[in-house]
Write an enzyme that holds these catalytic residues in place. Sequence first.
Site, PDB file in Angstrom:
ATOM      1  N   TYR A  66      -4.953  -0.703  -7.387  1.00 27.81           N
ATOM      2  CA  TYR A  66      -3.791   0.117  -7.762  1.00 27.81           C
ATOM      3  C   TYR A  66      -2.467  -0.548  -7.382  1.00 27.81           C
ATOM      4  CZ  TYR A  66      -2.975   1.831  -2.977  1.00 27.81           C
ATOM      5  OH  TYR A  66      -2.688   1.925  -1.645  1.00 27.81           O
ATOM      6  N   THR A 105      -9.741  -1.605   4.809  1.00 31.60           N
ATOM      7  CA  THR A 105      -9.873  -2.067   3.431  1.00 31.60           C
ATOM      8  C   THR A 105     -10.308  -3.535   3.414  1.00 31.60           C
ATOM      9  OG1 THR A 105      -8.787  -2.066   1.269  1.00 31.60           O
ATOM     10  CG2 THR A 105      -7.410  -2.724   3.150  1.00 31.60           C
ATOM     11  N   SER A 115       0.822  -1.211   0.000  1.00 36.49           N
ATOM     12  CA  SER A 115       0.000   0.000   0.000  1.00 36.49           C
ATOM     13  C   SER A 115       0.858   1.264   0.000  1.00 36.49           C
ATOM     14  CB  SER A 115      -0.915   0.011   1.225  1.00 36.49           C
ATOM     15  OG  SER A 115      -1.623   1.227   1.293  1.00 36.49           O
ATOM     16  N   GLY A 123      -6.413   2.577 -10.838  1.00 40.50           N
ATOM     17  CA  GLY A 123      -6.970   2.819  -9.512  1.00 40.50           C
ATOM     18  C   GLY A 123      -6.231   3.859  -8.695  1.00 40.50           C
ATOM     19  N   LYS A 165     -14.655  -3.694   5.010  1.00 36.78           N
ATOM     20  CA  LYS A 165     -15.388  -2.437   4.849  1.00 36.78           C
ATOM     21  C   LYS A 165     -16.846  -2.513   5.311  1.00 36.78           C
ATOM     22  CE  LYS A 165     -12.438  -0.509   1.269  1.00 36.78           C
ATOM     23  NZ  LYS A 165     -12.354   0.135  -0.045  1.00 36.78           N
ATOM     24  N   ALA A 205     -19.974  -6.070  -5.983  1.00 37.28           N
ATOM     25  CA  ALA A 205     -20.985  -5.357  -5.189  1.00 37.28           C
ATOM     26  C   ALA A 205     -20.643  -5.405  -3.704  1.00 37.28           C
ATOM     27  CB  ALA A 205     -22.368  -5.977  -5.433  1.00 37.28           C
ATOM     28  N   GLY A 206     -19.353  -5.582  -3.391  1.00 36.76           N
ATOM     29  CA  GLY A 206     -18.907  -5.605  -2.000  1.00 36.76           C
ATOM     30  C   GLY A 206     -18.684  -4.207  -1.462  1.00 36.76           C
ATOM     31  N   GLY A 207     -17.818  -4.098  -0.436  1.00 32.97           N
ATOM     32  CA  GLY A 207     -17.607  -2.818   0.235  1.00 32.97           C
ATOM     33  C   GLY A 207     -17.152  -1.707  -0.688  1.00 32.97           C
ATOM     34  N   ASP A 266     -14.377   6.530  -0.097  1.00 30.50           N
ATOM     35  CA  ASP A 266     -14.142   5.794  -1.344  1.00 30.50           C
ATOM     36  C   ASP A 266     -14.952   6.360  -2.514  1.00 30.50           C
ATOM     37  OD1 ASP A 266     -12.204   3.941  -0.597  1.00 30.50           O
ATOM     38  OD2 ASP A 266     -13.674   2.455   0.061  1.00 30.50           O
ATOM     39  N   ASN A 278     -14.567   3.001   5.082  1.00 32.81           N
ATOM     40  CA  ASN A 278     -13.135   2.844   4.811  1.00 32.81           C
ATOM     41  C   ASN A 278     -12.274   3.699   5.729  1.00 32.81           C
ATOM     42  OD1 ASN A 278     -13.620   5.405   3.544  1.00 32.81           O
ATOM     43  ND2 ASN A 278     -11.774   5.113   2.323  1.00 32.81           N
TER      44      ASN A 278
END
Length: 289
Positions: free
Chosen positions: A229, A71, A19, A250, A75, A136-138, A111, A96
């Site tokens: 990303y 993350t 990250s 991203g 989430k 269709a998640g967090g 987000d 987030n």
Amino acid sequence: MTDKTSLKVGLIGADIQLSKTPAMHIKEGAAHGIDYSYELIDIHTRHVPESALPELLDEAEGRGFAGVNVTHPFKQQVISHLHELSDDARMLGAVNTVVFREGKRTGHNTDWYGFYESFKRGLPNAKRDRALLIGAGGAGVAVAHAALKLEIGRLDIFDQDIKRAEQLAEKLNERFGGIRAFAVDDPALSLPHADGMIHATPVGMPAHPGMPVPAALLESRHWVADIVYMPLITALLAAAAEKGCETLPGGGMAVFQAVGAFRLFSGQEPDPARMSAHFKELCEREAIA
């Protein structure tokens, strides 16, 4: 405005060692005269299960953190461990950013703003009559909200869990009025009619290699946006570019969600241009290495 000269925050998630968020926060903190520390709390490197989330939150709060980013895969899970939600987080059902203040944990969602700003700047002239969202998640719920705010006329939603896609479509239609969001059970039935595709799952990250759809479904007229990303150019974006598609990595979403989170943690106004430039510098350094 914060009068703190030092600030501790963190990121709770799985497979987050690459990250760039810590470096962005730390450098922006330094520009504001804050001794800013940002710690990765990775369940993979700690060898703890997802069920350890409550203990990880307790640990961060107990150590005096101002808050944590959250993350994948937490989430939505994190909500039951919070005292309050911002309007955005409540509306989206995903968090987030968690702020610890005066004994309370408040969940926020930066987000959707991150994706919205990134898309406006990165694909300003993209045709928006119809698009396909994968996931269709967090992250997907935030991106879907941003997509309708971006005036995408029809949003098809695909998820491995069709019920989750149906629930998201129903909530979006209630929130925005009219019938603009639809659950689909096969991307191959949507992409031939779509102007573009948004990918909002972890597929493409080092721990989840691969592509969310076969490259054969992509056409040169499509635009393709990815929220992953790490790496910045995923297998999906590479395949899309090879087909001649306009692409949106991203990185922009990562920068602008960090802008929002920095504001919440520090109480100070971040400089988006400076954070974007630093993110670009980090990516270029990584490419050379």
